[in-house]
Design an enzyme around this catalytic site. Structure first.
Site, mmCIF file in Angstrom:
data_model
loop_
_atom_site.group_PDB
_atom_site.id
_atom_site.type_symbol
_atom_site.label_atom_id
_atom_site.label_comp_id
_atom_site.label_asym_id
_atom_site.label_seq_id
_atom_site.Cartn_x
_atom_site.Cartn_y
_atom_site.Cartn_z
ATOM 1 C CG LEU A 1 -5.276 20.456 13.077
ATOM 2 C CD1 LEU A 1 -5.149 21.317 11.748
ATOM 3 C CD2 LEU A 1 -6.668 20.251 13.327
ATOM 4 C CG ASP A 2 -6.976 13.884 14.493
ATOM 5 O OD1 ASP A 2 -6.440 13.928 15.547
ATOM 6 O OD2 ASP A 2 -8.328 13.652 14.600
ATOM 7 C CE LYS A 3 0.624 9.929 8.378
ATOM 8 N NZ LYS A 3 1.282 8.785 8.515
#
Length: 251
Positions: free
Chosen positions: A117-119
């Site tokens: 998952l993106d930051k």
């Protein structure tokens, strides 16, 4: 010469990357990288890609003996957890990265994320100590459904939803597959993907002039985020594992 009868019940040899992954040290892909960097030895000899390991062989990584985890009867061999990842945590095992997901969870066993998952995204992500199944779960042909709730910077229109669902957009040199998208409030929508391209939803929305303000993953196939609070994690149930893992996978 060994007695042929004594070899009947001997376990078959395994590829080195599979052997390393099954100990929970790292994934197969990471194991191949370590081998390519000549950091792995088998019985004192520098290993190569495709090296086979038999029972009794000594495997070392950076000079340290790789230990096979002992499993108590009735206990799972590996760890499988669901985390509600907060914004700001990075899905990497690199210890040098501040806010990496492994340090954030702080599990007693060595674990690594399945996918990412993106930051700046939040929500459901799975982690495991079973490096042997990471690539199996992520294979493109499996097309696991992933469901997200997304908030954007301007009102969601039916035209926008149809465009998002249609597919055929080029992202990172690949075309997006058709998906499902539904309105979720004036400035929000729910979307179900079977792909996992980097920052896919954000880049798709940008092609229609929308900016994603918040993105939360709420489901992966049969696994739901539910009431799990941000920053908390739980062990997967047997029923969840049966729905997620390939058949005959040793837990």
């Amino acid at each position: 010469m060994a007695d042929p009868d004594s070899l009947i019940d001997a376990p078959p040899a395994k590829r080195l990357n599979k052997y390393i992954a099954e100990t929970g040290f790292c994934s197969r892909r990471e194991a191949d990288r370590l081998v390519a960097e000549r950091r792995v030895t088998v019985n004192g000899e520098v290993a190569g890609i495709g090296t086979q390991v038999e029972e009794g062989d000594e495997v070392r990584i950076d000079g340290d003996v790789l230990r096979v985890r002992k499993v108590k009867p009735g206990k799972r061999r590996h760890v499988y957890i669901a985390l509600n990842k907060p914004v700001g945590i990075t899905c990497t095992t690199e210890e040098s990265v501040k806010g990496n997901i492994v340090d954030f969870v702080g599990h007693e066993q060595r674990i690594f994320p399945i996918g990412r998952l993106d930051k700046d995204s939040e929500g459901l992500i799975l982690l495991t100590s079973n490096g042997d199944i990471v690539n199996q779960v992520l294979r493109k042909e499996n097309r696991h459904e992933k469901e997200y709730l997304v908030a954007v910077n301007k009102p969601v229109t039916e035209e926008f939803l149809r465009g998002m669902a249609r597919g055929g957009m080029w992202i990172h040199g690949q075309q997006t597959l058709p998906c499902r998208a539904y309105k979720h409030g004036p400035y929000g929508f729910r979307i179900v993907l079977t792909q996992g391209l980097n920052r896919q939803i954000r880049l798709m929305a940008a092609q229609f002039g929308y900016r994603v303000k918040q993105l939360r993953r709420i489901r992966i196939d049969n696994l739901k985020l539910g009431e799990l609070k941000p920053g908390r994690w739980r062990n997967l149930t047997d029923a969840e594992l049966r729905g997620l893992l390939p058949e005959q996978t040793e837990w």
